[in-house]
Design a protein around this motif. Structure first.
Motif, PDB file in Angstrom:
ATOM      1  N   ALA A  86     -38.917  17.787  54.604  1.00  0.00           N
ATOM      2  CA  ALA A  86     -40.234  17.510  54.199  1.00  0.00           C
ATOM      3  C   ALA A  86     -40.649  16.398  54.469  1.00  0.00           C
ATOM      4  CB  ALA A  86     -40.752  18.465  53.477  1.00  0.00           C
ATOM      5  N   ALA A 121     -49.315  27.286  46.045  1.00  0.00           N
ATOM      6  CA  ALA A 121     -50.176  26.380  46.196  1.00  0.00           C
ATOM      7  C   ALA A 121     -50.861  26.600  47.849  1.00  0.00           C
ATOM      8  CB  ALA A 121     -48.726  24.523  47.154  1.00  0.00           C
ATOM      9  N   VAL A 150     -44.562  18.955  60.357  1.00  0.00           N
ATOM     10  CA  VAL A 150     -43.328  20.694  59.483  1.00  0.00           C
ATOM     11  C   VAL A 150     -44.329  21.522  58.688  1.00  0.00           C
ATOM     12  CG1 VAL A 150     -41.614  19.275  58.970  1.00  0.00           C
ATOM     13  CG2 VAL A 150     -42.882  19.023  57.505  1.00  0.00           C
ATOM     14  N   ARG A 158     -50.686  28.818  56.612  1.00  0.00           N
ATOM     15  CA  ARG A 158     -51.546  27.374  56.721  1.00  0.00           C
ATOM     16  C   ARG A 158     -49.978  26.874  57.250  1.00  0.00           C
ATOM     17  NH1 ARG A 158     -52.535  25.604  50.888  1.00  0.00           N
ATOM     18  NH2 ARG A 158     -50.645  26.089  50.980  1.00  0.00           N
ATOM     19  N   ARG A 164     -56.584  16.620  61.295  1.00  0.00           N
ATOM     20  CA  ARG A 164     -55.993  15.961  62.316  1.00  0.00           C
ATOM     21  C   ARG A 164     -56.772  16.133  63.367  1.00  0.00           C
ATOM     22  NH1 ARG A 164     -51.658  19.110  60.659  1.00  0.00           N
ATOM     23  NH2 ARG A 164     -50.196  17.381  60.118  1.00  0.00           N
ATOM     24  N   GLY A 213     -43.886  12.895  56.000  1.00  0.00           N
ATOM     25  CA  GLY A 213     -44.465  14.094  56.199  1.00  0.00           C
ATOM     26  C   GLY A 213     -45.358  15.054  56.967  1.00  0.00           C
ATOM     27  N   SER A 214     -46.610  14.335  56.982  1.00  0.00           N
ATOM     28  CA  SER A 214     -47.650  15.218  58.396  1.00  0.00           C
ATOM     29  C   SER A 214     -47.546  14.235  59.480  1.00  0.00           C
ATOM     30  CB  SER A 214     -48.869  14.548  57.606  1.00  0.00           C
ATOM     31  OG  SER A 214     -48.784  12.988  58.037  1.00  0.00           O
ATOM     32  N   GLY A 274     -56.274  22.181  56.874  1.00  0.00           N
ATOM     33  CA  GLY A 274     -54.881  21.081  58.197  1.00  0.00           C
ATOM     34  C   GLY A 274     -55.353  20.428  59.593  1.00  0.00           C
ATOM     35  N   ARG A 295     -37.193  18.944  50.118  1.00  0.00           N
ATOM     36  CA  ARG A 295     -37.932  18.325  50.720  1.00  0.00           C
ATOM     37  C   ARG A 295     -37.706  17.004  50.539  1.00  0.00           C
ATOM     38  NH1 ARG A 295     -41.868  18.557  46.229  1.00  0.00           N
ATOM     39  NH2 ARG A 295     -41.642  16.657  45.587  1.00  0.00           N
ATOM     40  N   ASN A 308     -44.881  28.486  44.585  1.00  0.00           N
ATOM     41  CA  ASN A 308     -45.622  29.388  44.038  1.00  0.00           C
ATOM     42  C   ASN A 308     -47.189  29.367  45.018  1.00  0.00           C
ATOM     43  OD1 ASN A 308     -46.439  26.538  44.658  1.00  0.00           O
ATOM     44  ND2 ASN A 308     -46.351  26.244  42.199  1.00  0.00           N
ATOM     45  N   LEU A 358     -41.182  14.841  52.116  1.00  0.00           N
ATOM     46  CA  LEU A 358     -41.986  14.505  50.263  1.00  0.00           C
ATOM     47  C   LEU A 358     -41.180  13.849  49.413  1.00  0.00           C
ATOM     48  CD1 LEU A 358     -43.326  17.934  49.768  1.00  0.00           C
ATOM     49  CD2 LEU A 358     -44.694  16.404  50.742  1.00  0.00           C
ATOM     50  N   PHE A 418     -44.793  26.988  49.950  1.00  0.00           N
ATOM     51  CA  PHE A 418     -44.023  26.656  48.273  1.00  0.00           C
ATOM     52  C   PHE A 418     -44.104  27.979  47.386  1.00  0.00           C
ATOM     53  CE2 PHE A 418     -45.870  22.761  49.852  1.00  0.00           C
ATOM     54  CZ  PHE A 418     -45.305  21.464  48.999  1.00  0.00           C
TER      55      PHE A 418
END
Lengths: 402, 332
Positions: free
Chosen positions: A52, A87, A79, A148, A105, A74-75, A101, A49, A85, A54, A83
């Protein structure tokens, strides 16, 4: 593609003094597949993280291609993250999940849709564009999450236990797909897992973490054969290395460790490094123990507690037949071996497979890990000098015994 | 994923059927029938206590209310006569009834968006502090008004809205704004009641929204931030759709409670002195008119007819909202 460098990175949360990540130094080369491996709570996810963006490091520096990215959100780090699960946005279709995403952008609608379709084709998801995540199978969801992360053309790919929600068969299949995908795209990848088989098969290099610190960074084969300390030895392999802590001394026939383990004289010089107390931690891999007698190897006297038949081999749970310590061990033996609980047996371990660790620090006593490298000759005569050197220790040990 | 061809599975399935494997206890038909009955009895028995409460205090009175509305009903006398739809006709001919509908409509139309947006806003502010003690303080502070008795706090609000020495006008004049007549003015009396109602009910909706927001997984927000979405875009495209069931619930609940709003209006507009609904019927909502008709003029059947219409209005609104929600709300 980008290289990543972590320098002295530490993370602690404001409401807690505990350092989740402590002074981590790590270099990840461009296009490399690095796996962070460790028990739960070891700080591997936090490290991911931090990379990333985060989380912000409490101290230390993170570089992407020699650019400090500590304050970059992070954006802007380019990267892609997957995740555990998945997400996925549950209220959006597969297509929208991937396009979200790009649209954020400011990528134009037509280009976005083209790129999304490319990625969907790459991951063999075409035809599922308009499905919602809950209408997909576990493996498909996993691939959508991958897609994604890919569609933004990241220079770094981050994955947090991406396969742990899949059943065993699918996990193996996805593991292979991930490996192939990395070969094909060559994106720098940092992958967090607690599953060794994933780490061993996928990684160019494995990073083993424990209590927020890096224990060892090495290629999978090196990690297996030359653990740097007892933690790594115990953690890597299933089951992990058997570790036995024993006092040792030289006698006429070689080296006696307690009253249940004998080592060849060749190990003398190595054991001398274990410090003045003449106590050493020995490591034997379960799959390297055998019942056939060998001349030049370690010999262990054990009593069998339990035998598990696993088809190809049997897994023996045993303990040392010793007055000093009854340490429990596991041995993987050939399936045809006739061994029953309660039986007293002798196990042998070839000399190159014996590992020795310092009993206080837990550090390996082998520089470079390989015994034969440390001691090129196996002949006993080369150790006459070292025999003299340890005379003191032996005498003292003998006195204590008497 | 791909499924195994049915041929492979067929023998497995066949083996599972009970015909092939003689069960050790083959239940006879009447035993089976008895088991079914027993299960049903137990289930209904478990529902019975709650069901009985609903029946006695809700369904029976509601049905009785509809029944009353078709009669001329005397409280003390036994002169109960069937009059058909006469009460409804009388009602529709009464200008005050229409005025009360207008007041109620105005009240609801302001209250629903105000309640929803304000409570969502406050919930968003409080979301950050969900896990720490300071957040707990603010949550309690926001919720506290909701547990106070409506009548007691409404009396305090009457003092606050006093045009001469009340706190509301003091604040307005210190901000160099004109002082208002509040409860004494036909224009501002209902807004004053709205402020009191908002203050009192907001806490409940804030908590409901907080619960809704907590169901938005943190990972989704993190993915959105990595995707480069601004916080406004994240809210619009991710949070808002994901809390839509909560929003729908809040809208329905606040619609129902605002149409039924009575205590605060009654108390604040002088119900204790017999003059609720003033000044000049500016605050006479449906509920107030029902109360006055029934318990001041003792015209029970007319009030019953009015209540029934109120019920129809709320039912219609809820159905409309349900219809909208089926097209907008996203359920996971």
């Amino acid at each position: 593609m980008a290289s990543i460098r972590l320098k002295g990175v530490t993370k602690s949360y404001s409401n807690d003094d505990r350092q989740v990540v402590r002074d981590v130094d790590l270099d990840i080369a461009e296009g490399e597949f690095v796996v962070l491996l460790g028990p739960s709570g070891c700080g591997k996810t936090t490290t991911l993280r931090l990379i990333a963006g985060l989380e912000k490091p409490s101290s230390g520096t993170i570089y992407f291609d020699d650019v400090v990215v500590n304050d970059l959100p992070g954006s802007q780090r380019k990267v892609g993250m997957v995740f555990q699960n998945y997400a996925l946005y549950p209220h959006m279709s597969v297509f929208e999940n991937l396009a979200f995403g790009l649209q954020s952008r400011g990528v134009s609608r037509s280009e976005a849709s083209q790129r999304v379709n490319e990625v969907l084709a790459l991951l063999e998801l075409d035809g599922l564009q308009s499905r919602r995540p809950r209408e997909l199978s576990g493996g498909q969801r996993q691939r959508v999450a991958l897609g994604r992360a890919l569609v933004g053309r990241p220079s770094v790919f981050l994955m947090d236990e991406p396969l742990s929600n899949l059943d065993a068969n699918l996990r193996e299949q996805m593991r292979i797909e991930l490996g192939l995908l990395h070969k094909r795209l060559g994106i720098t990848t940092v992958y967090v897992t607690h599953d060794q088989s994933e780490a061993m098969t996928l990684a160019d290099r494995i990073v083993i973490m424990d209590q927020g610190q890096i224990r060892q960074v090495a290629e999978p084969s090196v990690m297996y054969s030359s653990p740097i300390d007892t933690f790594v030895a115990k953690f890597v392999g299933s089951p992990g290395t058997n570790l036995v802590t024993l006092p040792w001394l030289l006698d006429e026939q070689g080296i006696a460790c307690g009253d249940a383990v004998r080592l060849p004289i060749a190990l003398n010089g190595l054991l001398l490094q274990s410090g003045p107390e003449s106590v050493v931690v020995l490591g034997f891999r379960p799959e390297r123990l055998q019942v056939e007698e060998i001349e030049d190897g370690a010999c262990l006297r054990c009593i069998v507690d339990l035998v598990e038949h696993l088809g190809s081999h049997i897994q023996c749970h045993l303990h040392l037949d010793s007055q000093v310590s009854e340490q429990r061990m596991i041995a993987k033996l050939p399936g045809e071996a006739d061994i029953r609980p309660g039986q007293a047996i002798r196990l042998y371990c070839p000399l190159p497979d014996v590992r020795a660790f310092h009993h206080e620090s837990g550090r390996s006593l082998m520089q470079g890990g390989d015994l034969l490298e440390t001691f090129p000759s196996k002949s006993a005569t080369d150790f006459v000098q070292s025999y003299d050197l340890c005379a003191d220790a032996v005498v003292r040990h003998g006195n204590e015994r008497a | 994923m791909s499924t195994a061809p049915p041929k492979l599975l067929a023998p497995l399935r066949a083996r599972r059927t009970s015909e092939d494997l003689p069960s050790p206890v083959a239940p006879r038909p009447w035993v089976r029938w008895w088991i079914t009955i027993k299960l049903k009895l137990v289930s209904y028995g478990l529902v019975l206590p709650a069901g009985a409460v609903f029946l006695v205090f809700f369904y029976i009175p509601a049905a009785y209310l509809l029944y009353i509305s078709f009669f001329h009903w005397g409280v003390l006398s036994s002169s109960t006569t069937f009059v058909g739809l006469k009460n409804f006709r009388e009602l529709f001919a009464q200008p005050l009834f229409w005025r009360s509908l207008l007041n109620s409509g105005y009240y609801t139309l302001v209250m629903i968006p105000a309640t929803t947006l304000l409570s969502l806003g406050i919930a968003l502010l409080l979301r950050e502090g969900m896990s720490n003690r300071r957040g707990g303080f603010w949550r309690a502070a926001v919720y506290l008004p909701h547990v106070t008795p409506v009548v007691a706090t409404s009396i305090i609000w009457v003092w606050i809205f006093n045009p001469h020495f009340g706190l509301a006008n003091f604040v307005l004049t210190s901000l160099h704004l004109p002082a208002l007549g509040w409860l004494e003015s036909t224009q501002w009396a209902l807004p004053a009641v709205m402020i009191d109602s908002l203050w009192h009910s907001l806490g409940l909706y804030v908590i409901i929204f907080l619960a809704g927001l907590s169901r938005v997984p943190r990972e989704l927000l993190e993915v959105a931030s990595l995707d480069g979405a601004s916080s406004a875009r994240t809210f619009r495209r991710i949070v808002w759709p994901m809390i839509s069931p909560t929003t729908f619930f809040v809208v329905v609940l606040s619609t129902i409670t605002t149409w039924q709003a009575f205590s605060q209006i009654y108390t604040m507009t002088g119900g204790a002195h017999g003059g609720a609904g003033g000044p000049a019927f500016a605050t006479t909502t449906d509920a107030v008119l029902v109360y006055q008709t029934a318990f001041q003029y003792f015209h029970f059947s007319l009030a019953a007819a009015m209540s029934f219409i109120l019920f129809l209005i709320i039912l219609t609104l809820t159905l409309v909202q349900k219809w909208i929600s089926d097209r907008v709300v996203f359920y996971r």
